[in-house]
Enzyme design. Sequence first.
Site, PDB file in Angstrom:
ATOM      1  N   ASP A  96      21.583  -1.304 -30.160  1.00  0.00           N
ATOM      2  CA  ASP A  96      21.907   0.025 -30.684  1.00  0.00           C
ATOM      3  C   ASP A  96      22.969  -0.122 -31.760  1.00  0.00           C
ATOM      4  O   ASP A  96      23.235  -1.219 -32.244  1.00  0.00           O
ATOM      5  CB  ASP A  96      22.335   0.976 -29.561  1.00  0.00           C
ATOM      6  N   ARG A 151      26.304  12.330 -23.783  1.00  0.00           N
ATOM      7  CA  ARG A 151      27.251  11.727 -24.737  1.00  0.00           C
ATOM      8  C   ARG A 151      27.055  12.363 -26.115  1.00  0.00           C
ATOM      9  O   ARG A 151      26.063  12.116 -26.776  1.00  0.00           O
ATOM     10  CB  ARG A 151      27.069  10.213 -24.822  1.00  0.00           C
TER      11      ARG A 151
END
Length: 542
Positions: A449, A168
């Site tokens: 996160d 990613r």
Amino acid sequence: MASYEAVLQGVNVLGPVQESQRKILTPQALAFLALLQRTFNPTRKALLERRKLRQAELDKGALPDFLPETKHIREDPTWKGAPPAPGLVDRRVEITGPTDRKMVVNALNADVWTYMADFEDSSAPTWDNMVNGQVNLYDAVRRQIDFKQGGKEYKLRTDRKLPTLIVRPRGWHLEEKHVTVDGEPMSGSLFDFGLYFFHNAFETVKRGFGPYFYLPKMESHLEARLWNDVFNLAQDYIGMPRGTIRGTVLIETILAAFEMEEIIYELRDHSSGLNCGRWDYIFSVIKKFRQNSNFVLPDRSCVTMTVPFMDAYVKLLIQTCHKRGVHAMGGMAAQIPIKDDPAANEKAMEGVRADKLREVRAGHDGTWVAHPALASIASDIFNKHMPTPNQLFVRREDVSIGANDLLNMNVPGQITEQGIRKNLNIGLGYMEAWLRGVGCVPINHLMEDAATAEVSRSQLWQWVRHGVTTAEGKRVDKGYALKLLKEQAQELSAKAPKGNKYQLAAQYFSGQVTGEGYADFLTSLLYNEITSAGSPKPASKL
């Protein structure tokens, strides 16, 4: 070298380059990055401007709808995405995490089907994190990543096939300020994609999979079109057949939810489906409609996957993907095992089981976990209820989702002081870690996160902006928010090791919880604090 001199004119590296990083930052790789940047950065910047214009419309009360100009794409039943690529047919459990060496080894050793190596929300983009992450993936692809640390040996298992690697890169909005091309910072997306692709595309194919990516934070099909153009140029440049790259798009913005079919269509030869990026999606709903009092949500814990707007998003995503023959991936289980409290741990794991059961029954083809210990729970559920490699045959033709369903904010629950303090703790805890170069942090037995920190700060902003009243009868205004912020920052700082960055985190956070200024992303807001740009070094001289 001489053939690269002209291309490398105007390309400078501002970050220090260690000996171990030279195999990544080669003149050939930097020339490829320069080509990507010069070709696509103008379009990237134009699309970011388009986001601002769209936000201005939403601020005035406009609401999104399915696009009339692409109705023909949605109504044409004949087109499909690409068939699943090698290593991506069965993706029932995917583990995600940053690209530090220990994480890469542990993730590839986990009992999962794929590993999403993350340069985005679970990584703080320090120069070392980004370049060393590329070193680690280069070594992992070639199975030469074994190392020793603190007397412990980390080795890739050899008793079975390893999970398929998916990378990613950062979203279109982020820059890599340690590399400049013609005086402008490099796109973080193109930097992350370009280095991994250039070094590993042929090697991954040789090893039975391919250059596969997760694409984050998109807000329109035009942003997917840009990725598709990048993929085509990249494959042409190295002489790789088009369609070898595959990209799974995270649907983590409310605007992208209205363009899911168009996003698959734009990427169709390279599409490996869509994913429910649940926390970013909630963040996006609050962010995009932050000026609209009809979109005020209760405490974060009340916004579950079964509330109307989240349920609609899941159903539409599965229906859309399977109609077009691509995977519909489920969301993250962020829980971390609670080792010192068996009862609390069992309750948490029961929550994971229920969430994964909901996903597999809804028709998802796979799901995410943040911790290797959760892999067996997710696997057990999916193995029992999905005996086939995927559920592309589950068409969900019973589903009919309209714009009103995606925008249905009927979410039961209250706003409480505990909810405010929890948001402050998560926001501060994440930002403090990020400022130290750590992109994912365990807080209250959940792996937090950037997405969860964004939900926290956006809710606080929204509650102050609209002057909500808590369940305890307290009006949430600027003074109240700043008072609680100060208390939480002091409490966290006092408990943390000396030299922590809670006060710096609080300084930044204080500008984000008053209902006034609102940064587009926390990561952009904080980025300059973790850059280490020095004097420019011409790429040709590295």
